[in-house]
Design an enzyme around this catalytic site. Sequence first.
Site, PDB file in Angstrom:
ATOM      1  N   HIS A 145      46.545  28.843  42.600  1.00 45.37           N
ATOM      2  CA  HIS A 145      45.715  29.980  42.214  1.00 45.37           C
ATOM      3  C   HIS A 145      46.565  31.150  41.740  1.00 45.37           C
ATOM      4  O   HIS A 145      46.229  31.827  40.763  1.00 45.37           O
ATOM      5  CB  HIS A 145      44.841  30.393  43.405  1.00 45.37           C
ATOM      6  CG  HIS A 145      44.062  31.645  43.172  1.00 45.37           C
ATOM      7  ND1 HIS A 145      44.396  32.852  43.740  1.00 45.37           N
ATOM      8  CD2 HIS A 145      42.973  31.883  42.399  1.00 45.37           C
ATOM      9  CE1 HIS A 145      43.549  33.770  43.352  1.00 45.37           C
ATOM     10  NE2 HIS A 145      42.676  33.217  42.542  1.00 45.37           N
ATOM     11  N   GLU A 157      42.262  40.052  46.520  1.00 47.86           N
ATOM     12  CA  GLU A 157      41.212  39.037  46.358  1.00 47.86           C
ATOM     13  C   GLU A 157      41.000  38.282  47.669  1.00 47.86           C
ATOM     14  O   GLU A 157      39.862  37.983  48.059  1.00 47.86           O
ATOM     15  CB  GLU A 157      41.581  38.076  45.234  1.00 47.86           C
ATOM     16  CG  GLU A 157      40.502  37.079  44.892  1.00 47.86           C
ATOM     17  CD  GLU A 157      40.857  36.185  43.725  1.00 47.86           C
ATOM     18  OE1 GLU A 157      40.037  35.309  43.384  1.00 47.86           O
ATOM     19  OE2 GLU A 157      41.950  36.343  43.143  1.00 47.86           O
ATOM     20  N   GLU A 216      47.713  30.504  38.253  1.00 46.85           N
ATOM     21  CA  GLU A 216      46.593  30.746  37.319  1.00 46.85           C
ATOM     22  C   GLU A 216      46.556  32.225  36.915  1.00 46.85           C
ATOM     23  O   GLU A 216      46.377  32.561  35.738  1.00 46.85           O
ATOM     24  CB  GLU A 216      45.282  30.325  37.971  1.00 46.85           C
ATOM     25  CG  GLU A 216      44.040  30.676  37.164  1.00 46.85           C
ATOM     26  CD  GLU A 216      42.953  31.327  38.005  1.00 46.85           C
ATOM     27  OE1 GLU A 216      42.503  32.423  37.625  1.00 46.85           O
ATOM     28  OE2 GLU A 216      42.559  30.736  39.033  1.00 46.85           O
TER      29      GLU A 216
END
Length: 419
Positions: free
Chosen positions: A46, A126, A49
Amino acid sequence: MDFYKQYPSGLRLVAKRLEHLYTVTVGVFVDVGSVKEDASNNGYSHFIEHLLFKGTSKRTSLQISEAIDDIGASINAYTSKDNTCFYTKSVSTDLELCLDVLSDMYFNAAFPQEELDRERGVVLEEINMCDDTPDDVCSDLVSKALFWEQSLGQTILGNPQNIKYCDRHSIKKFKEKYYIPTSTVISVCGKFDFDLLDKLIEQYFENNCGKEQLTVEAEPDVKYASKTLSSVKSINQSHVQFAWGGFPFNSPQSAANSMLASILGGGMTSRLHQSVREKNGLAYTVYAYPSAYLKAGSFEIYVGMSPENGVKTCSLIKQEIDKIINDGVTETELMRAKIQAVNSLYMAAENPMTLMRLYGRSLLKYGDKFSIEKDVERYERVTLSEINSIARDVLSKPNAASYVGPDEYMSQLLPMLAF
């Protein structure tokens, strides 16, 4: 019209042409997610990404954004448990620029130290945001409980300590291991000329790939567990999730498993919606759904309710599960579930972004070209005896469970979560 091509490097292209559109959607799928990670690097897929957008050897982060914004296109990405995808949507005449940008990100991501440190903070925020969302926490906990001490049970966002302390070398090494042609599928949906698309893929992707076909790392085998995990939070609702081991995506039973979830907790006529919400007014949200991966699957039920209603709500859920195990589903329910499943596929066919994802993931994970007709046939073949057999097989086994909510209600509710 569908197109498919495998290049000498092992890179694969799948494309669905829709002549009535003005746009084209391009997705680059890489066979890496939290299922390929271990405890020491959980979260790297992640994080990478995010970092793909933070500059290459040719473009700065701002220049990547400007290249896309200047043509009125969009660019985004996501990471799941079993794949990463970054994609664009543009008018068809801008296909080449989008492929140029996507290939630049794929091959030339530079991971500048300043950008890496800045984005580290973004990803940690996040993770904090997810931790403040109780239904997300509940979902992560039940996954951990079902796939106990296995990579499939890890969160997609990862361990915050891994993100906080990882260095540029470890991130680059991880990307180099998994971002290889044999682990990559490019999925295109919309209006395009295939001969031109083929030449552009050659130019921007294949010509930059090594000629040696590197080995794709296999996903680990999976075993199901029946743990119950909890997280105490001072919030106004209790959140509960149940999970049972299900079926892999390409399993002959996956279609019936999906329809069983629809019957038990799909739409407004589903059993759980009618029992928990409509007849008793105990919850705003209650639903069931399946998840399917390469070597495993799950059948899950989620409910969020006022803490004082927890015991009664879980009792009703258990009653509905017992009914479906002992008495099975009806012909009317099966017919409705088939219609819902088939028509959902037809509706998906009208969305090029959804089609791009279906074609890309199917080829990447299962080596199979997605076909609406084939999926319709899978649903149509399901019989009443098959779905009832699966209901008994899945829901009679020990379940995993999770609880997120106030401490004062947890002790009375936890004993009810193991069926």
